[in-house]
Design a protein around this motif. Structure first.
Motif, PDB file in Angstrom:
ATOM      1  N   ASN A 131      29.003  44.420  38.202  1.00 48.08           N
ATOM      2  CA  ASN A 131      29.845  43.290  38.599  1.00 48.08           C
ATOM      3  C   ASN A 131      29.990  42.239  37.489  1.00 48.08           C
ATOM      4  O   ASN A 131      30.399  41.113  37.759  1.00 48.08           O
ATOM      5  CB  ASN A 131      29.261  42.625  39.849  1.00 48.08           C
ATOM      6  N   SER A 132      29.655  42.617  36.269  1.00 48.17           N
ATOM      7  CA  SER A 132      29.736  41.669  35.163  1.00 48.17           C
ATOM      8  C   SER A 132      31.157  41.156  34.983  1.00 48.17           C
ATOM      9  O   SER A 132      32.132  41.926  35.034  1.00 48.17           O
ATOM     10  CB  SER A 132      29.260  42.332  33.869  1.00 48.17           C
ATOM     11  N   THR A 133      31.271  39.851  34.768  1.00 46.32           N
ATOM     12  CA  THR A 133      32.589  39.221  34.607  1.00 46.32           C
ATOM     13  C   THR A 133      33.273  39.666  33.327  1.00 46.32           C
ATOM     14  O   THR A 133      34.501  39.763  33.268  1.00 46.32           O
ATOM     15  CB  THR A 133      32.429  37.682  34.588  1.00 46.32           C
ATOM     16  N   VAL A 134      32.477  39.946  32.296  1.00 47.74           N
ATOM     17  CA  VAL A 134      33.020  40.257  30.978  1.00 47.74           C
ATOM     18  C   VAL A 134      32.601  41.673  30.561  1.00 47.74           C
ATOM     19  O   VAL A 134      31.451  42.064  30.727  1.00 47.74           O
ATOM     20  CB  VAL A 134      32.522  39.236  29.931  1.00 47.74           C
ATOM     21  N   LYS A 135      33.545  42.405  30.007  1.00 47.50           N
ATOM     22  CA  LYS A 135      33.287  43.745  29.492  1.00 47.50           C
ATOM     23  C   LYS A 135      33.442  43.741  27.971  1.00 47.50           C
ATOM     24  O   LYS A 135      34.155  42.925  27.395  1.00 47.50           O
ATOM     25  CB  LYS A 135      34.263  44.758  30.100  1.00 47.50           C
ATOM     26  N   LEU A 136      32.764  44.676  27.336  1.00 46.00           N
ATOM     27  CA  LEU A 136      32.830  44.804  25.886  1.00 46.00           C
ATOM     28  C   LEU A 136      34.275  44.927  25.395  1.00 46.00           C
ATOM     29  O   LEU A 136      34.658  44.344  24.372  1.00 46.00           O
ATOM     30  CB  LEU A 136      32.014  46.028  25.458  1.00 46.00           C
ATOM     31  N   GLU A 137      35.093  45.683  26.124  1.00 51.12           N
ATOM     32  CA  GLU A 137      36.468  45.944  25.710  1.00 51.12           C
ATOM     33  C   GLU A 137      37.365  44.713  25.801  1.00 51.12           C
ATOM     34  O   GLU A 137      38.492  44.721  25.291  1.00 51.12           O
ATOM     35  CB  GLU A 137      37.067  47.068  26.572  1.00 51.12           C
ATOM     36  N   GLN A 138      36.893  43.648  26.438  1.00 50.83           N
ATOM     37  CA  GLN A 138      37.719  42.455  26.635  1.00 50.83           C
ATOM     38  C   GLN A 138      37.506  41.384  25.564  1.00 50.83           C
ATOM     39  O   GLN A 138      38.189  40.357  25.585  1.00 50.83           O
ATOM     40  CB  GLN A 138      37.430  41.861  28.020  1.00 50.83           C
TER      41      GLN A 138
END
Length: 329
Positions: A193-200
Motif C-alpha cells: 500500500n506504499s504511496t510511492v513506487k520506484l517507477e514514479q
C-alpha cells in the motif's frame, strides 16, 4: 583616583560578562547534527541552504558505527541534483554503477532503499533509521494552491527522504512555491500500500537520499538502468511543463540540507587575541588598582615610620630638657 580606578574596573568586568538583551541574535536555521563517534561526540552540521564543500572524513572504528571506514561530507551544493536513475547524484564514491552497497556519503547521509535489496541498497534499510541523519524515512504529499498556479486537482507530488529534511523543505515549499502545508508519514517501500513506487520518481537528489515523485509518471526503465544511466521514460506534459514542479525542483536543489564545511581551527595568535580582548583590559586595570593600593600602603608605612621617628626625637628632647632642669642647682 582610587575610586575612579575601582569604577572603571567594575564597568569593564560587567561589560565582559554581561551581554545586553538588545545584542542577542537568534538564528532559527534548520540544521541536522551528524555524530559518528561516541568517543568524542565531534559532529558536523547538515545545513538547509548551506553550500557544502570542505574536506571529507572517514568514520572511525571507535564506536562500532554501521558504516566504519566510509567517507562522509565534502560535496558541494552545485552537485546535489541527480537524474531519474536510482544511485545518481554522487559527486564521488560511485565507482560501480550497478550497486549502491559500500558507497561513501558525500552529502552527509546515506541513500534511500526500495526493498528486495534493489541495487544492493538494503544495507541502508529501516533497521538503520534510528541512526540515519535526519531520522527515519518519510513521505510528504505536495500540492499547490490554485491561487498561484493553474494546476489540476490530480497534480500532486511526493517528497521522500529523512524526516528532518522533508519537514524543513515543506516549510520552503510553502514559502517559495505556495504549497499547501502537509505533515510527513512513515515511508515503507516494501508495503503493497506504499504511496510511492520506484517507477514514479521524477528526480533523485543528494546522493539518492532524497527524491520527488509523481503518481502520473511511470518510468519503465527504473528497475533495469544503472545509476549512471540517462535512459528513462519521458515525463508526461502535466509534469514536464508544470511551473509548480519546476519550483519544487529549484527549491529542493537550493535548500535541501547538506553537510557543511568543518569548523575552522582557531590559531594560537587568534586565541591569545581573544583572551586578551576579554581579560586584558580588566587585568590591566586590576594591576593598576593593586599597584595604586600597594603604593598607597608604602606611603602610609613611610609616613608612620617618619611619625615614629619624629615622636621619638621629641621625647628625647623633652627628656633632655627635663634632665637639664633637674640638674640645675
Amino acid at each position: 583616583m582610587r575610586d575612579l580606578l575601582l569604577a572603571l574596573l567594575a564597568y569593564s568586568l560587567l561589560g565582559t560578562w554581561i551581554t545586553p538583551v538588545s545584542a542577542v541574535k537568534v538564528n532559527n536555521i534548520p540544521q541536522i547534527r551528524v555524530t559518528t563517534s561516541f568517543a568524542n561526540f565531534h559532529a558536523r552540521i547538515m545545513d538547509q541552504w548551506g553550500g557544502g564543500d570542505g574536506s571529507s572524513w572517514k568514520i572511525g572504528n571507535d564506536s562500532q558505527h554501521p558504516f566504519v571506514g566510509r567517507d562522509f561530507g565534502g560535496a558541494k551544493r552545485k552537485d546535489i541534483g541527480g537524474t531519474r536513475a536510482f544511485g545518481s547524484g554522487y559527486p564521488y564514491g560511485a565507482d560501480d554503477p550497478t550497486t549502491l552497497a559500500g558507497r561513501s556519503f558525500p552529502f552527509g547521509t546515506w541513500p534511500l532503499y526500495w526493498g528486495e535489496n534493489f541495487m544492493g541498497a538494503d544495507e541502508y534499510g529501516s533497521h538503520l533509521d534510528v541512526v540515519r541523519p535526519g531520522g527515519q524515512l518519510v513521505v510528504v504529499p505536495i500540492q499547490s494552491s490554485k491561487q498561484h498556479y493553474n494546476v489540476s486537482d490530480d497534480e500532486v507530488y511526493y517528497a521522500i527522504g529523512d524526516k528532518e529534511s522533508a519537514t524543513f523543505l515543506m516549510l520552503s515549499y510553502v514559502d517559495w512555491c505556495h504549497a499547501l502545508p502537509a505533515w510527513p508519514t512513515k515511508f515503507d517501500p516494501t508495503s503493497p500500500n506504499s504511496t510511492v513506487k520506484l517507477e514514479q520518481v521524477i528526480r533523485y537528489y543528494r546522493g539518492s537520499s532524497f527524491a520527488l515523485s509523481s503518481p502520473a509518471y511511470n518510468n519503465t526503465f527504473a528497475r533495469s538502468s544503472f545509476s549512471n544511466s540517462t535512459e528513462s521514460s519521458p515525463l508526461p506534459d502535466l509534469v514536464e511543463y508544470s511551473p509548480f514542479r519546476k519550483c519544487l525542483d529549484g527549491v529542493t536543489i537550493s535548500a535541501l540540507a547538506i553537510m557543511n564545511k568543518p569548523p575552522k581551527k582557531v590559531s594560537l595568535g587568534v586565541t591569545l587575541g581573544i583572551v586578551f580582548g576579554i581579560l586584558g583590559i580588566p587585568a590591566i586595570l586590576f594591576i593598576i588598582y593593586i599597584s595604586s593600593c600597594a603604593w598607597g600602603a608604602v606611603l602610609a608605612i613611610k609616613d608612620h615610620i617618619n611619625g615614629v621617628h619624629e615622636r621619638t626625637k621629641m621625647r628625647r628632647e623633652a627628656r633632655k630638657a627635663a634632665l637639664n632642669y633637674e640638674s640645675y642647682p
